[in-house]
Design a protein around this motif. Structure first.
Motif, PDB file in Angstrom:
ATOM      1  N   ALA A 226       0.827  -1.207   0.000  1.00 32.15           N
ATOM      2  CA  ALA A 226       0.000   0.000   0.000  1.00 32.15           C
ATOM      3  C   ALA A 226       0.865   1.261   0.000  1.00 32.15           C
ATOM      4  CB  ALA A 226      -0.920  -0.004   1.220  1.00 32.15           C
ATOM      5  N   VAL A 227       1.963   1.242   0.739  1.00 33.10           N
ATOM      6  CA  VAL A 227       2.856   2.403   0.750  1.00 33.10           C
ATOM      7  C   VAL A 227       3.465   2.610  -0.628  1.00 33.10           C
ATOM      8  CG1 VAL A 227       5.023   3.292   1.682  1.00 33.10           C
ATOM      9  CG2 VAL A 227       3.359   2.259   3.215  1.00 33.10           C
ATOM     10  N   GLN A 228       3.895   1.526  -1.266  1.00 33.27           N
ATOM     11  CA  GLN A 228       4.438   1.651  -2.619  1.00 33.27           C
ATOM     12  C   GLN A 228       3.385   2.184  -3.584  1.00 33.27           C
ATOM     13  OE1 GLN A 228       5.945  -2.425  -3.085  1.00 33.27           O
ATOM     14  NE2 GLN A 228       8.034  -1.606  -3.091  1.00 33.27           N
ATOM     15  N   GLY A 229       2.161   1.700  -3.439  1.00 38.78           N
ATOM     16  CA  GLY A 229       1.083   2.212  -4.283  1.00 38.78           C
ATOM     17  C   GLY A 229       0.824   3.683  -4.044  1.00 38.78           C
ATOM     18  N   GLY A 230       0.924   4.114  -2.780  1.00 37.67           N
ATOM     19  CA  GLY A 230       0.744   5.526  -2.478  1.00 37.67           C
ATOM     20  C   GLY A 230       1.821   6.385  -3.105  1.00 37.67           C
ATOM     21  N   ILE A 231       3.044   5.875  -3.142  1.00 35.91           N
ATOM     22  CA  ILE A 231       4.140   6.625  -3.778  1.00 35.91           C
ATOM     23  C   ILE A 231       3.895   6.757  -5.269  1.00 35.91           C
ATOM     24  CG2 ILE A 231       6.604   6.560  -4.331  1.00 35.91           C
ATOM     25  CD1 ILE A 231       7.037   5.206  -1.611  1.00 35.91           C
ATOM     26  N   VAL A 232       3.478   5.664  -5.901  1.00 37.89           N
ATOM     27  CA  VAL A 232       3.179   5.700  -7.338  1.00 37.89           C
ATOM     28  C   VAL A 232       2.070   6.707  -7.623  1.00 37.89           C
ATOM     29  CG1 VAL A 232       2.291   4.360  -9.278  1.00 37.89           C
ATOM     30  CG2 VAL A 232       3.996   3.351  -7.757  1.00 37.89           C
ATOM     31  N   ALA A 233       1.016   6.671  -6.803  1.00 36.43           N
ATOM     32  CA  ALA A 233      -0.106   7.594  -7.006  1.00 36.43           C
ATOM     33  C   ALA A 233       0.323   9.038  -6.784  1.00 36.43           C
ATOM     34  CB  ALA A 233      -1.251   7.225  -6.064  1.00 36.43           C
ATOM     35  N   ALA A 234       1.139   9.285  -5.748  1.00 34.72           N
ATOM     36  CA  ALA A 234       1.594  10.648  -5.471  1.00 34.72           C
ATOM     37  C   ALA A 234       2.471  11.179  -6.597  1.00 34.72           C
ATOM     38  CB  ALA A 234       2.356  10.674  -4.146  1.00 34.72           C
ATOM     39  N   LEU A 235       3.315  10.328  -7.158  1.00 31.09           N
ATOM     40  CA  LEU A 235       4.147  10.751  -8.287  1.00 31.09           C
ATOM     41  C   LEU A 235       3.290  11.046  -9.514  1.00 31.09           C
ATOM     42  CD1 LEU A 235       7.170   8.314  -7.905  1.00 31.09           C
ATOM     43  CD2 LEU A 235       7.239  10.807  -7.751  1.00 31.09           C
ATOM     44  N   ALA A 236       2.272  10.224  -9.740  1.00 28.76           N
ATOM     45  CA  ALA A 236       1.373  10.471 -10.874  1.00 28.76           C
ATOM     46  C   ALA A 236       0.636  11.796 -10.698  1.00 28.76           C
ATOM     47  CB  ALA A 236       0.380   9.320 -11.012  1.00 28.76           C
TER      48      ALA A 236
END
Length: 479
Positions: free
Chosen positions: A364-374
């Motif tokens: 979930a943290v990795q997904g949050g980083i991907v979403a924040a970068l997008a």
């Protein structure tokens, strides 16, 4: 009564008990430490930016405050004064001491024994005396699991302090970005008010000459009122951001309200510092947020390891020496947990579920980083579109102003047309500046996504971890 009891055996048992008591007395004794909330409040209220320790740290890090306080210096001040960080550091020390406790082996238990016989034999007397020692044997895998669990807790507490330092920097950064925007746009707002006032005067003179009607005058006045309202909103934003800055620093507004701020290096000059692919990958694999999640997973892994080891019984042996009715006896006993009702299946299953949940948290943290970068990428694309449009509008309005000024020299137009063109240029310049200032906000979003500073990166980077774990002197904490 005590004849024949065996003073050597008595002495042996008494010595064993005395040894156990003496060993306990060697440890540090309890010392009361009542909390003086009046003293802590006094220390908090006494903080100010002139703190000698803070000033020394700023100088050691090459911070020159002659031009004002920039983001780097404000970050150091915010971390220096943060009582929440002081609490996090104390919790980290507590967890480090828990590592020592986890590595300790259990002490033997001395068990003196005295017995009375109602029917003693011969002249030996009715009393028997002796002592036994219970020696626990903790399996090495259990001890290693406990140590691993304590190490994970200590690392989690350390990373919590580092994360608090990063959040403190983010709070100061956002306040400084807001102040930069308000202060930068205020100058344009003042110039626009002057031009609106000039237009109102022109229309008023024209109306007096019968060349303009009341509606035109009122429209000019509405434009002036709108520009004054915009300036008032910017002034309010300038006041509000300084309140946010005071909150980020943890200081009273009176200490921050008149602070000279240095915005140098905040605005991207050539291009926005977009995180590279390497930086994005590093954030996904080892950024601060990922390190926290991985530490939680390590704790869950150690918890499962300990739960699995607990299905095997702990073993203890109990050798003893007794004097009984004229004879010296020795005995050996022991004990272990009998797995009659369960074999620790419940705790093991619970620990397995906790480990699975921790693994999902990492994802979930990795997904949050991907979403924040997008999201930051999208903000950057939108900001670039706005900048291109604002630049094009400014170019067109400058061309119109140039034409109006030439026509004024030729007598084809009056002062009103030139003033309107100048006002249009000022508004376009303000729009260009606002669009470019938005790029700083985009960089802030990138910072939050990857957990690395990008704004003002030309200055030497601060070691936030070292700053977070250092104990400042103002709070009376242990260094």
């Amino acid at each position: 009564m005590w004849r024949g009891l065996g003073w050597r055996a008595i002495g042996c048992g008494v010595a064993m008990a005395a040894l156990a008591l003496a060993a306990g007395c060697l440890e540090r004794s309890y010392q009361p430490a009542p909390l003086d909330v009046a003293a802590t409040a006094k220390r908090l209220l006494a903080r100010d930016l002139g703190d000698p320790e803070l000033q020394a740290a700023l100088a050691a890090n090459g911070e020159n405050l002659a031009a004002g306080w920039r983001l780097r210096a404000l970050t150091m001040a915010a971390i220096h004064f943060d009582p929440t960080l002081a609490a996090a550091r104390a919790d980290w020390r507590r967890h480090m001491l828990a590592e020592v406790s986890a590595a300790q082996r259990s002490n033997p238990v001395v068990m003196p024994e005295v017995a009375y016989h109602t029917d003693p034999e011969g002249d030996d007397g009715p009393w028997s005396i002796g002592a036994a020692i219970e020696i626990p044997f903790l399996p090495e895998d259990k001890r290693e699991a406990r140590i691993a669990l304590a190490l994970a807790g200590s690392e989690a507490a350390r990373l919590t302090a580092v994360q608090l330092a990063w959040w403190r920097r983010a709070a100061v950064r956002d306040a400084l970005v807001a102040c930069h925007r308000a202060d930068s746009l205020l100058g344009f707002a003042g110039a626009e008010i002057v031009l609106h006032q000039e237009m109102v005067q022109i229309f008023a003179r024209r109306r007096a000459l019968g060349e303009a009607n009341l509606t035109e005058v009122n429209l000019a006045r509405r434009g002036l009122d709108a520009s004054r309202g915009a300036e008032a909103r910017l002034r309010a934003a300038a006041e509000a951001c300084r309140g946010s800055l005071a909150s980020g620093l943890g200081l009273p507004l009176a200490d921050v309200g008149n602070l000279v701020l240095d915005y140098g290096g905040m605005m991207p000059v050539d291009a926005v510092a977009v995180p590279s692919e390497g930086m994005r990958r590093a954030a996904l694999l080892g950024g601060l947020a990922i390190r926290e999640a991985l530490t939680d997973y390590a704790a869950a892994e150690a918890g499962l390891r300990l739960a699995a080891a607990n299905k095997y019984p702990d073993v203890a042996i109990s050798p003893g020496l007794f004097w009984d009715q004229g004879g010296l006896l020795w005995a050996i006993g022991g004990g272990l947990t009998a797995a009659l009702l369960h074999n620790n299946e419940g705790p093991i299953a619970e620990a397995e579920a906790a480990r699975h949940a921790a693994a999902q948290d990492v994802l979930a943290v990795q997904g949050g980083i991907v979403a924040a970068l997008a999201d930051a990428d999208a903000r950057l694309a939108a900001a670039r579109v706005e900048i291109v449009a604002a630049d094009a509008l400014l170019e067109r309005r400058r061309e119109r102003l140039d034409i109006a000024e030439r026509r004024l020299q030729g007598g084809d137009v009056g002062r009103l047309e030139v003033t309107e063109a100048r006002l249009a240029v000022r508004e376009a310049e303000s729009a260009v500046l606002a669009a470019r200032l938005a790029l700083i906000g985009v960089q802030a979003r990138y910072e939050d996504a990857i957990g690395l500073p990008l704004i003002g990166r030309r200055a030497p980077p601060l070691d936030l971890e070292a700053l977070a774990l250092r104990e400042p002197g103002w709070n009376g904490g242990t260094r």
